[in-house]
Design a protein around this motif. Structure first.
Motif, PDB file in Angstrom:
ATOM      1  N   GLY A 131      23.480  -6.852   9.819  1.00 47.75           N
ATOM      2  CA  GLY A 131      22.830  -7.728   9.644  1.00 47.75           C
ATOM      3  C   GLY A 131      21.122  -7.425   9.181  1.00 47.75           C
ATOM      4  O   GLY A 131      20.239  -8.155   7.909  1.00 47.75           O
ATOM      5  N   SER A 132      20.952  -6.120   9.809  1.00 44.60           N
ATOM      6  CA  SER A 132      19.312  -6.181   9.173  1.00 44.60           C
ATOM      7  C   SER A 132      19.415  -5.200   8.044  1.00 44.60           C
ATOM      8  O   SER A 132      18.580  -5.722   7.798  1.00 44.60           O
ATOM      9  N   VAL A 133      20.364  -4.518   7.605  1.00 43.30           N
ATOM     10  CA  VAL A 133      20.531  -4.373   6.120  1.00 43.30           C
ATOM     11  C   VAL A 133      20.475  -5.540   5.390  1.00 43.30           C
ATOM     12  O   VAL A 133      20.139  -5.097   4.584  1.00 43.30           O
ATOM     13  N   ALA A 134      21.133  -6.231   5.582  1.00 41.38           N
ATOM     14  CA  ALA A 134      21.507  -6.922   4.287  1.00 41.38           C
ATOM     15  C   ALA A 134      20.075  -7.643   4.282  1.00 41.38           C
ATOM     16  O   ALA A 134      19.597  -8.284   3.229  1.00 41.38           O
ATOM     17  N   CYS A 135      19.193  -8.119   5.225  1.00 42.69           N
ATOM     18  CA  CYS A 135      18.107  -8.726   5.853  1.00 42.69           C
ATOM     19  C   CYS A 135      16.727  -8.143   4.767  1.00 42.69           C
ATOM     20  O   CYS A 135      16.487  -8.556   3.560  1.00 42.69           O
ATOM     21  N   ILE A 136      17.315  -6.353   5.382  1.00 39.92           N
ATOM     22  CA  ILE A 136      16.081  -5.859   4.538  1.00 39.92           C
ATOM     23  C   ILE A 136      16.626  -6.030   3.051  1.00 39.92           C
ATOM     24  O   ILE A 136      15.159  -5.612   2.152  1.00 39.92           O
ATOM     25  N   LEU A 137      17.832  -5.443   2.287  1.00 39.34           N
ATOM     26  CA  LEU A 137      17.661  -5.808   0.602  1.00 39.34           C
ATOM     27  C   LEU A 137      17.638  -7.010   0.390  1.00 39.34           C
ATOM     28  O   LEU A 137      16.494  -6.991  -1.162  1.00 39.34           O
ATOM     29  N   ILE A 138      17.813  -8.118   1.035  1.00 39.72           N
ATOM     30  CA  ILE A 138      17.596  -9.223   0.142  1.00 39.72           C
ATOM     31  C   ILE A 138      16.147  -9.512   0.042  1.00 39.72           C
ATOM     32  O   ILE A 138      15.371  -9.641  -0.929  1.00 39.72           O
ATOM     33  N   ILE A 139      15.638  -9.562   1.358  1.00 40.44           N
ATOM     34  CA  ILE A 139      13.513  -9.998   0.888  1.00 40.44           C
ATOM     35  C   ILE A 139      13.028  -8.970   0.509  1.00 40.44           C
ATOM     36  O   ILE A 139      12.458  -9.321  -0.596  1.00 40.44           O
ATOM     37  N   SER A 140      13.279  -7.381   0.495  1.00 36.13           N
ATOM     38  CA  SER A 140      12.799  -7.128  -0.043  1.00 36.13           C
ATOM     39  C   SER A 140      13.142  -6.214  -1.478  1.00 36.13           C
ATOM     40  O   SER A 140      12.121  -6.699  -2.351  1.00 36.13           O
ATOM     41  N   SER A 141      13.986  -6.942  -2.156  1.00 38.01           N
ATOM     42  CA  SER A 141      14.870  -7.490  -3.501  1.00 38.01           C
ATOM     43  C   SER A 141      13.809  -8.113  -4.394  1.00 38.01           C
ATOM     44  O   SER A 141      13.313  -8.374  -4.825  1.00 38.01           O
ATOM     45  N   LEU A 142      13.820  -9.518  -3.557  1.00 38.88           N
ATOM     46  CA  LEU A 142      12.639 -10.383  -3.698  1.00 38.88           C
ATOM     47  C   LEU A 142      11.900 -10.313  -3.872  1.00 38.88           C
ATOM     48  O   LEU A 142      11.478 -10.920  -4.994  1.00 38.88           O
ATOM     49  N   ALA A 143      11.174  -9.567  -2.993  1.00 39.71           N
ATOM     50  CA  ALA A 143       9.391  -9.125  -3.100  1.00 39.71           C
ATOM     51  C   ALA A 143       9.391  -8.024  -3.682  1.00 39.71           C
ATOM     52  O   ALA A 143       8.146  -8.472  -4.835  1.00 39.71           O
ATOM     53  N   ALA A 144       9.984  -7.579  -4.236  1.00 40.09           N
ATOM     54  CA  ALA A 144      10.177  -6.012  -5.644  1.00 40.09           C
ATOM     55  C   ALA A 144       9.759  -7.250  -7.171  1.00 40.09           C
ATOM     56  O   ALA A 144       8.712  -7.006  -7.846  1.00 40.09           O
ATOM     57  N   ALA A 153       8.993 -10.647  -7.100  1.00 39.94           N
ATOM     58  CA  ALA A 153       7.811 -10.718  -7.619  1.00 39.94           C
ATOM     59  C   ALA A 153       6.866 -10.359  -8.291  1.00 39.94           C
ATOM     60  O   ALA A 153       6.155 -10.615  -8.610  1.00 39.94           O
ATOM     61  N   LEU A 154       6.944  -9.098  -7.385  1.00 37.12           N
ATOM     62  CA  LEU A 154       5.710  -8.375  -7.443  1.00 37.12           C
ATOM     63  C   LEU A 154       5.786  -7.442  -8.909  1.00 37.12           C
ATOM     64  O   LEU A 154       4.234  -7.295  -9.451  1.00 37.12           O
ATOM     65  N   THR A 155       7.001  -7.339 -10.208  1.00 37.06           N
ATOM     66  CA  THR A 155       6.903  -6.783 -11.094  1.00 37.06           C
ATOM     67  C   THR A 155       7.440  -7.369 -11.986  1.00 37.06           C
ATOM     68  O   THR A 155       6.445  -7.075 -13.515  1.00 37.06           O
ATOM     69  N   LYS A 156       7.851  -8.697 -11.887  1.00 36.30           N
ATOM     70  CA  LYS A 156       8.155  -9.139 -12.325  1.00 36.30           C
ATOM     71  C   LYS A 156       7.573 -10.260 -13.419  1.00 36.30           C
ATOM     72  O   LYS A 156       7.303 -11.479 -13.608  1.00 36.30           O
ATOM     73  N   LEU A 157       7.555 -11.406 -11.937  1.00 37.34           N
ATOM     74  CA  LEU A 157       6.926 -12.381 -11.642  1.00 37.34           C
ATOM     75  C   LEU A 157       5.278 -12.726 -11.775  1.00 37.34           C
ATOM     76  O   LEU A 157       4.506 -13.276 -12.305  1.00 37.34           O
ATOM     77  N   ARG A 158       4.219 -11.160 -11.767  1.00 37.05           N
ATOM     78  CA  ARG A 158       3.173 -11.184 -11.867  1.00 37.05           C
ATOM     79  C   ARG A 158       2.278 -11.993 -10.755  1.00 37.05           C
ATOM     80  O   ARG A 158       1.535 -12.891 -11.074  1.00 37.05           O
ATOM     81  N   MET A 195      11.354  -1.531 -10.072  1.00 37.87           N
ATOM     82  CA  MET A 195      11.874  -2.301 -10.630  1.00 37.87           C
ATOM     83  C   MET A 195      10.912  -2.338 -11.741  1.00 37.87           C
ATOM     84  O   MET A 195      10.886  -2.585 -13.057  1.00 37.87           O
ATOM     85  N   ARG A 196       9.672  -1.262 -11.405  1.00 35.37           N
ATOM     86  CA  ARG A 196       8.779  -1.564 -12.655  1.00 35.37           C
ATOM     87  C   ARG A 196       8.748  -0.989 -13.723  1.00 35.37           C
ATOM     88  O   ARG A 196       7.978  -1.786 -14.058  1.00 35.37           O
ATOM     89  N   ASP A 197       9.746  -0.232 -13.636  1.00 35.04           N
ATOM     90  CA  ASP A 197       9.783   0.778 -15.004  1.00 35.04           C
ATOM     91  C   ASP A 197      11.454   0.081 -15.589  1.00 35.04           C
ATOM     92  O   ASP A 197      11.456   0.026 -16.705  1.00 35.04           O
ATOM     93  N   LEU A 198      12.165  -1.669 -15.089  1.00 30.99           N
ATOM     94  CA  LEU A 198      12.623  -2.030 -15.910  1.00 30.99           C
ATOM     95  C   LEU A 198      12.545  -3.196 -16.786  1.00 30.99           C
ATOM     96  O   LEU A 198      10.702  -3.130 -16.743  1.00 30.99           O
TER      97      LEU A 198
END
Length: 265
Positions: A69-82, A84-89, A151-154
């Motif tokens: 459960g903890s790993v799932a939350c970490i992966l979902i939230i951190s990937s969404l945040a990344a 937003a930070l790299t592609k949504l500017r 993700m920054r380099d994608l």
């Protein structure tokens, strides 16, 4: 190695690596042998005592629920945040990423008691959600930082092409960015799985009821008993360590590859 070392160099390197392997595996050999020793001979007695005095299966299930459960939350939230930070500017994304990185410097011990008091105040202590939320809060900064560096380099052209095709942002994230970010996701997932599975402090504070204890907490409570049976504790320690060891052995190539890509990017 073949191009850099001659035959003698390869022999020396292999011997050195073999020695390192022996040194690293010796503690596991000692623990395994100690867990089987009773009255001067090998026996399953220690394992039987362990299962008689500890609800091992239930505590392994509890550990699995908390960790997954903890790993799932970490992966979902951190990937969404990344994303937003790299592609949504988003505005001031660089400063926000700096704050996220700075939060990793805060000692975990300085936050645990406050978190426990807050959850206890709303009647949410001694359940899976409280400890999962705490582990997720501790792991999200690291996951976000690593996922952002990946993700920054994608290519931004992938997002632009998907927008031209009429794809909404959630589909771009799910169908384009996430599949390409699989190495980083796996690296974050494996590292957090190992760390959360082996952790004692958070689970010991939050999960005090016997029915929800994880295997590490169960072993700690067993160790605090009046009679300390070292071979039984060795058996429990070996059993507790196996899932994290298997996770690393199964995904070590993907883990190293994901971390290397993250560093390179």
């Amino acid at each position: 190695m073949k191009t850099l070392l001659g035959p003698r160099g390869r022999i020396i390197a292999s011997a050195f690596l073999g020695l390192v392997l022996i040194v690293m595996l010796f503690p596991f050999y000692t623990i395994g042998r100690g867990s089987m020793e009773f009255a001067g001979h090998l026996s399953w007695r220690n394992w039987q005592v362990l299962f008689q005095n500890l609800p091992v299966v239930q505590q392994l299930i509890n550990s699995t629920i908390v960790t997954v459960g903890s790993v799932a939350c970490i992966l979902i939230i951190s990937s969404l945040a990344a994303f937003a930070l790299t592609k949504l500017r988003i505005p001031r994304g660089g400063a926000l990423l700096g704050l996220i990185g700075a939060s990793m410097m805060i000692p975990m011990q300085s936050m645990i008691l406050t978190e426990f008091i807050n959850f206890a105040a709303i009647g949410a202590s001694d359940n899976y959600l409280a400890v999962i939320a705490t582990y997720a809060a501790l792991g999200i900064p690291f996951g976000t930082f690593l996922m952002t560096s990946f993700m920054r380099d994608l290519p931004d052209e992938l997002v632009e092409a998907a927008q031209i095709d009429g794809m909404p942002y959630w589909r771009i994230f799910a169908n384009v960015i996430l599949p390409l970010s699989a190495p980083a996701l796996l690296a974050v997932g494996v590292l957090q799985f190992i760390q959360i599975w082996d952790d004692l402090l958070v689970a010991l504070i939050f999960l005090q009821e016997p029915a929800v204890r994880t295997i590490t907490v169960g072993l700690a409570v067993l160790q605090s008993g009046r009679v300390l049976d070292i071979p039984v504790l060795l058996a429990g320690s070996l059993l507790s360590a196996l899932p994290a060891m298997l996770a690393y052995l199964l995904f070590q190539r993907a883990l190293i590859g994901g971390l290397t890509l993250g560093i390179g990017k």
